[in-house]
Write a protein that holds these residues in place. Sequence first.
Motif, PDB file in Angstrom:
ATOM      1  N   VAL A 127       0.863  -1.185   0.000  1.00  0.00           N
ATOM      2  CA  VAL A 127       0.000   0.000   0.000  1.00  0.00           C
ATOM      3  C   VAL A 127       0.900   1.236   0.000  1.00  0.00           C
ATOM      4  N   VAL A 128       0.702   2.096  -0.963  1.00  0.00           N
ATOM      5  CA  VAL A 128       1.590   3.244  -1.160  1.00  0.00           C
ATOM      6  C   VAL A 128       1.097   4.440  -0.347  1.00  0.00           C
ATOM      7  N   ALA A 129       1.956   4.951   0.518  1.00  0.00           N
ATOM      8  CA  ALA A 129       1.663   6.166   1.291  1.00  0.00           C
ATOM      9  C   ALA A 129       2.519   7.317   0.748  1.00  0.00           C
ATOM     10  N   PHE A 130       2.160   8.523   1.156  1.00  0.00           N
ATOM     11  CA  PHE A 130       2.908   9.707   0.704  1.00  0.00           C
ATOM     12  C   PHE A 130       2.691  10.828   1.709  1.00  0.00           C
ATOM     13  N   ASP A 131       3.534  11.812   1.674  1.00  0.00           N
ATOM     14  CA  ASP A 131       3.429  12.936   2.593  1.00  0.00           C
ATOM     15  C   ASP A 131       2.143  13.710   2.304  1.00  0.00           C
ATOM     16  N   GLY A 132       1.321  13.916   3.337  1.00  0.00           N
ATOM     17  CA  GLY A 132       0.046  14.599   3.190  1.00  0.00           C
ATOM     18  C   GLY A 132      -1.125  13.674   2.941  1.00  0.00           C
ATOM     19  N   ILE A 133      -0.941  12.374   3.111  1.00  0.00           N
ATOM     20  CA  ILE A 133      -1.998  11.405   2.830  1.00  0.00           C
ATOM     21  C   ILE A 133      -3.155  11.527   3.828  1.00  0.00           C
ATOM     22  N   SER A 134      -4.341  11.178   3.370  1.00  0.00           N
ATOM     23  CA  SER A 134      -5.512  11.114   4.238  1.00  0.00           C
ATOM     24  C   SER A 134      -5.466   9.816   5.038  1.00  0.00           C
ATOM     25  N   PRO A 135      -5.537   9.884   6.370  1.00  0.00           N
ATOM     26  CA  PRO A 135      -5.516   8.657   7.170  1.00  0.00           C
ATOM     27  C   PRO A 135      -6.663   7.711   6.825  1.00  0.00           C
ATOM     28  N   PHE A 136      -7.826   8.276   6.475  1.00  0.00           N
ATOM     29  CA  PHE A 136      -8.951   7.405   6.126  1.00  0.00           C
ATOM     30  C   PHE A 136      -8.621   6.592   4.884  1.00  0.00           C
ATOM     31  N   HIS A 137      -8.154   7.264   3.826  1.00  0.00           N
ATOM     32  CA  HIS A 137      -7.864   6.544   2.603  1.00  0.00           C
ATOM     33  C   HIS A 137      -6.785   5.489   2.816  1.00  0.00           C
ATOM     34  N   LEU A 138      -5.775   5.806   3.607  1.00  0.00           N
ATOM     35  CA  LEU A 138      -4.729   4.834   3.892  1.00  0.00           C
ATOM     36  C   LEU A 138      -5.283   3.637   4.659  1.00  0.00           C
ATOM     37  N   SER A 139      -6.251   3.888   5.527  1.00  0.00           N
ATOM     38  CA  SER A 139      -6.777   2.809   6.367  1.00  0.00           C
ATOM     39  C   SER A 139      -7.660   1.832   5.607  1.00  0.00           C
ATOM     40  N   VAL A 140      -8.209   2.246   4.454  1.00  0.00           N
ATOM     41  CA  VAL A 140      -9.166   1.380   3.746  1.00  0.00           C
ATOM     42  C   VAL A 140      -8.557   0.033   3.372  1.00  0.00           C
ATOM     43  N   PRO A 141      -7.469  -0.030   2.586  1.00  0.00           N
ATOM     44  CA  PRO A 141      -6.899  -1.353   2.289  1.00  0.00           C
ATOM     45  C   PRO A 141      -6.326  -2.040   3.516  1.00  0.00           C
ATOM     46  N   CYS A 142      -5.864  -1.240   4.484  1.00  0.00           N
ATOM     47  CA  CYS A 142      -5.329  -1.841   5.708  1.00  0.00           C
ATOM     48  C   CYS A 142      -6.423  -2.552   6.494  1.00  0.00           C
ATOM     49  N   MET A 143      -7.623  -1.987   6.537  1.00  0.00           N
ATOM     50  CA  MET A 143      -8.735  -2.619   7.238  1.00  0.00           C
ATOM     51  C   MET A 143      -9.195  -3.895   6.534  1.00  0.00           C
ATOM     52  N   VAL A 144      -9.255  -3.856   5.211  1.00  0.00           N
ATOM     53  CA  VAL A 144      -9.765  -5.010   4.461  1.00  0.00           C
ATOM     54  C   VAL A 144      -8.746  -6.143   4.422  1.00  0.00           C
ATOM     55  N   PHE A 145      -7.464  -5.810   4.193  1.00  0.00           N
ATOM     56  CA  PHE A 145      -6.458  -6.844   3.994  1.00  0.00           C
ATOM     57  C   PHE A 145      -5.471  -6.991   5.150  1.00  0.00           C
ATOM     58  N   GLY A 146      -5.378  -5.992   6.019  1.00  0.00           N
ATOM     59  CA  GLY A 146      -4.305  -5.993   7.005  1.00  0.00           C
ATOM     60  C   GLY A 146      -4.622  -6.658   8.321  1.00  0.00           C
ATOM     61  N   GLU A 147      -5.899  -6.765   8.678  1.00  0.00           N
ATOM     62  CA  GLU A 147      -6.246  -7.349   9.965  1.00  0.00           C
ATOM     63  C   GLU A 147      -6.227  -8.870   9.891  1.00  0.00           C
ATOM     64  N   ASP A 148      -5.726  -9.499  10.935  1.00  0.00           N
ATOM     65  CA  ASP A 148      -5.651 -10.959  10.996  1.00  0.00           C
ATOM     66  C   ASP A 148      -7.013 -11.503  11.430  1.00  0.00           C
ATOM     67  N   ARG A 149      -7.726 -12.126  10.484  1.00  0.00           N
ATOM     68  CA  ARG A 149      -9.027 -12.726  10.782  1.00  0.00           C
ATOM     69  C   ARG A 149      -8.993 -14.239  10.562  1.00  0.00           C
ATOM     70  N   THR A 150      -7.800 -14.825  10.673  1.00  0.00           N
ATOM     71  CA  THR A 150      -7.663 -16.246  10.382  1.00  0.00           C
ATOM     72  C   THR A 150      -8.430 -17.120  11.367  1.00  0.00           C
ATOM     73  N   GLU A 151      -8.687 -16.605  12.583  1.00  0.00           N
ATOM     74  CA  GLU A 151      -9.433 -17.416  13.551  1.00  0.00           C
ATOM     75  C   GLU A 151     -10.855 -17.680  13.097  1.00  0.00           C
TER      76      GLU A 151
END
Length: 325
Positions: free
Chosen positions: A11-35
Motif C-alpha cells: 500500500v503506497v503512502a505519501f506525505d500529506g496522505i488522508s488517514p482514512f484513505h490509507l486505512s481502507v486497504p489496511c482494514m480489508v487486507f491488514g487485519e488478521d481474521r484467520t481465527e
Amino acid sequence: MKIKPVETIAVVAFDGISPFHLSVPCMVFGEDRTESGAPRFRLQVCTAQPGQLQTNAGFTLVVPHGLEAIRRAQIVVVPSWRDDGRPAPPALIRALQAAHRRGAIVVGLCLGAFVLAEAGLLDGRRATTHWNLAEAFAKQYPKVTLQPEVLYVDDGDVLTSAGTAAGIDCCLHLLRVRYGAEAANRAARRMVVAPHREGGQAQYIERPVPAAAESDRLAPLLEWLGRHLHSPHELDGLARRALMSRRTFTRRFREATGTTVGQWLQNQRLALAQRLLETTGHPVERVATDAGFGSAVSLRKHFVAAFKTSPTAYRRQFSQEAVAA
C-alpha cells in the motif's frame, strides 16, 4: 493438505496522505481474521522515501518500507493521491509499471487513479475516480475511458474506485474475486459495512437519505426480501407491502439503495448463489431454486454474465474444501 501461499499487498503512502484513505486497504487486507477462517495477507505500507510522513489530519506516520515492497507484492494499492495535480515521483511510476508487467494486480482508489493513469496503466481501459475531479482527469488523460458515475471499475489486472466508501467496496470486491464471497462477507461483518455493492452503482445520489417514515418502511422490506429471495416478486406487490404507490416506491427504492428493484434483487440472488456454491454441496439446480433463479439455465446465464465463470467452475475454485486446499 496444501496451504495456499500468503499474498503480499503493498500500500503506497505519501506525505500529506488522508488517514482514512490509507486505512481502507489496511482494514480489508491488514487485519488478521484467520481465527474465523479468513485468508491472511502480508500487508506492507511503503513510500518513495521511508521515514516520517505528515498526514492531512495533523499527525505523523512512520513508514519503514521503501518502494522495494512493491517488487514483492502480488497486489499494489495506491489508496489516494494529492488533489493539487502534482505528479507522482518517477521512482513510484517505474515501480508500478514494473509490478504490472510482471503480473501484479494494481489498484488505484479515489485519486490514486491519477497515479495509475500517469503510469500509463489505464490507457485504453475503463476507469473511474472521485466525481469531483473527474472532469480534470478526463482532460489530463484522454486515452482513458472514464466512467465517472460508478463506484469502482474492475478491468482485470487494474482496478480503480471513486472516493471514500467506494474504496472499501472496491477492496471487498477484490477480496471476493480472489478468495470468494464468504471471505469478503467475513471482512465486511467485522467492519460493519455492506458486504457487496455493484461497481456500476452510482457514486452519489441527489437525495441520499429518504424521508424518515419512508426509510422506516423500506428497511423491514429489504430485510424481508433478503429472507425470501427464493420467491418471485412483483413490483406492485412490493410497493403495497411498503405502503407506497408504485411510482413513489420505485423512486424511494433507488434513493435508498442506488439501484433499481430488479437489479437489487438480481445482485442479492447472485450473492446468495455464491454463498451456497461455496458452503454447500447442493446441486446447481437446487442452488438456482434456493437463490430465486428458478432454473439452472437461468442461474448459469446470469452468473456467467456477472462473474465471467460458470457456477460449477466457481464452486471448484471457492468451495470451502478448495479454499482450505
